[in-house]
Design a protein around this motif. Sequence first.
Motif, PDB file in Angstrom:
ATOM      1  N   SER A  89       5.521  11.600  -1.833  1.00 57.10           N
ATOM      2  CA  SER A  89       5.282  10.748  -2.999  1.00 57.10           C
ATOM      3  C   SER A  89       6.235  11.148  -4.112  1.00 57.10           C
ATOM      4  CB  SER A  89       3.834  10.904  -3.472  1.00 57.10           C
ATOM      5  OG  SER A  89       3.633  12.227  -3.956  1.00 57.10           O
ATOM      6  N   LEU A  90       6.295  10.316  -5.155  1.00 55.08           N
ATOM      7  CA  LEU A  90       7.208  10.625  -6.262  1.00 55.08           C
ATOM      8  C   LEU A  90       6.882  11.976  -6.874  1.00 55.08           C
ATOM      9  CD1 LEU A  90       9.466   9.825  -8.188  1.00 55.08           C
ATOM     10  CD2 LEU A  90       7.778   8.571  -9.550  1.00 55.08           C
ATOM     11  N   ALA A  91       5.599  12.221  -7.136  1.00 56.24           N
ATOM     12  CA  ALA A  91       5.183  13.491  -7.731  1.00 56.24           C
ATOM     13  C   ALA A  91       5.507  14.668  -6.815  1.00 56.24           C
ATOM     14  CB  ALA A  91       3.690  13.458  -8.061  1.00 56.24           C
ATOM     15  N   ASN A  92       5.307  14.432  -5.507  1.00 57.94           N
ATOM     16  CA  ASN A  92       5.597  15.470  -4.528  1.00 57.94           C
ATOM     17  C   ASN A  92       7.087  15.779  -4.496  1.00 57.94           C
ATOM     18  OD1 ASN A  92       5.548  17.231  -2.393  1.00 57.94           O
ATOM     19  ND2 ASN A  92       4.650  15.802  -0.914  1.00 57.94           N
ATOM     20  N   THR A  97       0.842  -1.212   0.000  1.00 53.65           N
ATOM     21  CA  THR A  97       0.000   0.000   0.000  1.00 53.65           C
ATOM     22  C   THR A  97       0.870   1.253   0.000  1.00 53.65           C
ATOM     23  OG1 THR A  97      -1.768  -1.156   1.191  1.00 53.65           O
ATOM     24  CG2 THR A  97      -1.772   1.261   1.274  1.00 53.65           C
ATOM     25  N   SER A  98       1.947   1.248   0.810  1.00 57.14           N
ATOM     26  CA  SER A  98       2.855   2.402   0.865  1.00 57.14           C
ATOM     27  C   SER A  98       3.526   2.629  -0.492  1.00 57.14           C
ATOM     28  CB  SER A  98       3.926   2.180   1.930  1.00 57.14           C
ATOM     29  OG  SER A  98       3.349   2.106   3.212  1.00 57.14           O
ATOM     30  N   LEU A  99       3.921   1.533  -1.139  1.00 53.98           N
ATOM     31  CA  LEU A  99       4.569   1.643  -2.441  1.00 53.98           C
ATOM     32  C   LEU A  99       3.613   2.208  -3.472  1.00 53.98           C
ATOM     33  CD1 LEU A  99       7.004   1.165  -4.253  1.00 53.98           C
ATOM     34  CD2 LEU A  99       6.203  -1.194  -4.593  1.00 53.98           C
ATOM     35  N   ASP A 100       2.375   1.719  -3.433  1.00 52.86           N
ATOM     36  CA  ASP A 100       1.367   2.210  -4.378  1.00 52.86           C
ATOM     37  C   ASP A 100       1.121   3.701  -4.178  1.00 52.86           C
ATOM     38  OD1 ASP A 100      -0.836   1.815  -6.373  1.00 52.86           O
ATOM     39  OD2 ASP A 100      -2.035   2.448  -4.642  1.00 52.86           O
ATOM     40  N   THR A 101       1.035   4.098  -2.888  1.00 58.39           N
ATOM     41  CA  THR A 101       0.810   5.523  -2.595  1.00 58.39           C
ATOM     42  C   THR A 101       1.991   6.367  -3.073  1.00 58.39           C
ATOM     43  OG1 THR A 101      -0.480   4.901  -0.636  1.00 58.39           O
ATOM     44  CG2 THR A 101       0.299   7.177  -0.755  1.00 58.39           C
ATOM     45  N   THR A 110       0.948  14.554  -1.783  1.00 57.84           N
ATOM     46  CA  THR A 110       0.788  13.377  -0.924  1.00 57.84           C
ATOM     47  C   THR A 110       2.049  13.087  -0.135  1.00 57.84           C
ATOM     48  OG1 THR A 110      -0.789  12.384  -2.476  1.00 57.84           O
ATOM     49  CG2 THR A 110       0.304  10.903  -0.907  1.00 57.84           C
ATOM     50  N   THR A 111       1.862  12.701   1.139  1.00 59.72           N
ATOM     51  CA  THR A 111       2.961  12.243   1.982  1.00 59.72           C
ATOM     52  C   THR A 111       2.701  10.785   2.334  1.00 59.72           C
ATOM     53  OG1 THR A 111       3.313  14.445   2.926  1.00 59.72           O
ATOM     54  CG2 THR A 111       4.187  12.554   4.154  1.00 59.72           C
ATOM     55  N   VAL A 112       3.686   9.940   2.141  1.00 60.68           N
ATOM     56  CA  VAL A 112       3.551   8.503   2.391  1.00 60.68           C
ATOM     57  C   VAL A 112       4.047   8.196   3.809  1.00 60.68           C
ATOM     58  CG1 VAL A 112       4.205   6.200   1.661  1.00 60.68           C
ATOM     59  CG2 VAL A 112       3.931   8.035  -0.050  1.00 60.68           C
ATOM     60  N   THR A 113       3.203   7.446   4.582  1.00 60.98           N
ATOM     61  CA  THR A 113       3.610   6.987   5.922  1.00 60.98           C
ATOM     62  C   THR A 113       3.773   5.477   5.865  1.00 60.98           C
ATOM     63  OG1 THR A 113       2.388   8.785   6.968  1.00 60.98           O
ATOM     64  CG2 THR A 113       3.037   6.915   8.357  1.00 60.98           C
ATOM     65  N   THR A 114       4.952   4.997   6.151  1.00 61.81           N
ATOM     66  CA  THR A 114       5.225   3.563   6.048  1.00 61.81           C
ATOM     67  C   THR A 114       4.713   2.811   7.287  1.00 61.81           C
ATOM     68  OG1 THR A 114       7.370   3.689   7.124  1.00 61.81           O
ATOM     69  CG2 THR A 114       7.312   4.140   4.761  1.00 61.81           C
ATOM     70  N   ARG A 115       4.789   1.508   7.163  1.00 61.42           N
ATOM     71  CA  ARG A 115       4.349   0.632   8.243  1.00 61.42           C
ATOM     72  C   ARG A 115       5.114   0.921   9.540  1.00 61.42           C
ATOM     73  NH1 ARG A 115       6.917  -4.010   9.436  1.00 61.42           N
ATOM     74  NH2 ARG A 115       7.894  -4.070   7.387  1.00 61.42           N
ATOM     75  N   LYS A 116       6.370   1.344   9.410  1.00 59.27           N
ATOM     76  CA  LYS A 116       7.176   1.609  10.596  1.00 59.27           C
ATOM     77  C   LYS A 116       7.109   3.067  11.041  1.00 59.27           C
ATOM     78  CE  LYS A 116      10.431  -2.189   9.971  1.00 59.27           C
ATOM     79  NZ  LYS A 116      11.854  -2.598   9.930  1.00 59.27           N
ATOM     80  N   GLY A 117       6.173   3.826  10.446  1.00 63.15           N
ATOM     81  CA  GLY A 117       5.935   5.189  10.891  1.00 63.15           C
ATOM     82  C   GLY A 117       6.806   6.258  10.256  1.00 63.15           C
TER      83      GLY A 117
END
Length: 484
Positions: free
Chosen positions: A41-44, A17-21, A29-36
Amino acid sequence: MPIISVQKLENADKDATSLDTFISGTDSTTVTTRKGRTYPSLANAVRQVMETGGFEPFATELDLLASIPTIEKKAAKALDTKKIWYWDGSKWNDTGLSEKDSAIQKVNADFLPKYLSSSDEILLAITDDLGNLTWLQVDKQTGLPTKAVIEVLREINQIAVEDEITTLNGEKIAVSVKDKNGNLTALTVRESDGMFTDDVVEDIGERLGVMSDSAEFRSYNTPTNINILKSISAGIIRHIEQTPLPATPYNFTDSSGQNARIYLPTSYNDSTPIPLVIVFDGIGGSSTPTVRDSYLPLLEQGVALCKSQGHGDSYGNPACMQSYLELFKKACEIAPIGAVILVGNSMGAIAAQNALLTQSIPSVSGLYLTDPTYSLRQRYDNGRKADISAAYNIASNGSDYAEKTKGYDPALRHWSQYMGLPIHIRASSGDTAVRLSEHGQKLKDYLSIHNDVTLIDTGTAGHNTADRFDATDLFSFIQKCTKI
């Protein structure tokens, strides 16, 4: 085969899910990983790089223009020119001035205009690559740095610059630069010709002492004087306008009451520059503006001759120099003078040398001397004390001799002040009045390394005898110096 636990499957799902985001997220968009941990995001990330001015650096502009980006839009910077280029998908585009060029333009716009002289005052000026005038300017009237240059030097370098004419060791100073302690530097320009002062020349001569014995090391010739250029130009105009040639000989009286005479060639026209021989005669002969008969055949060879009373037996004093300068200017005014040869006889040889050494007569092409005197002091100590004291207003006890004659004894001048000019001496070892060994030969020995000096010893007895005044010999020297 290992068994995958439910926890690992849940973690893998969250990572996917994190990779997709990261890949599909918007530019905010800001991606939050499983480990916090949080990442844009790439575009960001791309948006942030572009907004903060991130450019791919290239060592040279040539390298940049040769590259082909893999993304549709890209900006890059050439580190050698400091310019930024934009890739539009098919080619690189110049974005305009670099920060360096902008800074130069700002300096020109905000700083220089308050100093720059008008174009009417400037003979020559250097412009930058944008076409703006810089502070490298030459004044049209004097050939010296303009007032603008003085002001820029004062403000930028914070050094003392004198632009009022002062005097240093008898020489008038047009511009001088001082160091932080108030001492004059080598950037000191004399008023007479815009060249180095005697002090600077002597200092440079000492510093170049290792080179001074080299036959390859010679001084420079002076540039063509403005009077010569004006004389040639005015002659062409007179020729076009068919202005009649002046009468010859042409007689006039200078500002100090000295009579002078100019002999123009038998056949000439104003469209062709002619050489001018300026004659300085010896004791007695200097009191008349008449050129000796033995030189008159030169008129048939297209040579002009001139002579002034020059304040009599002057031994080349300042008053004599001023009279001969007026004579030179008058000759340039009435005829198309293209070159100047100084001819000095006996006492007049010191005067002729002083005319060159003090730059009283500019644009000299050669120095021709007959039975010449060279050392003023030698003449003073050997029978001519009264004449020299009268010429230089020296006290009867000679206490102020050095002060009154400073700068007017050729034997005390530096070799470089002879400008590397050709010099021809016609004299005799049989002359006991002005001994060749004490004058002409000493001059030749001193200058032979640096100047083209020739000496003809006629070997005949007497002083100022007829064989010393040879028009054919003089004309050969004129041809050598002027290439006519």
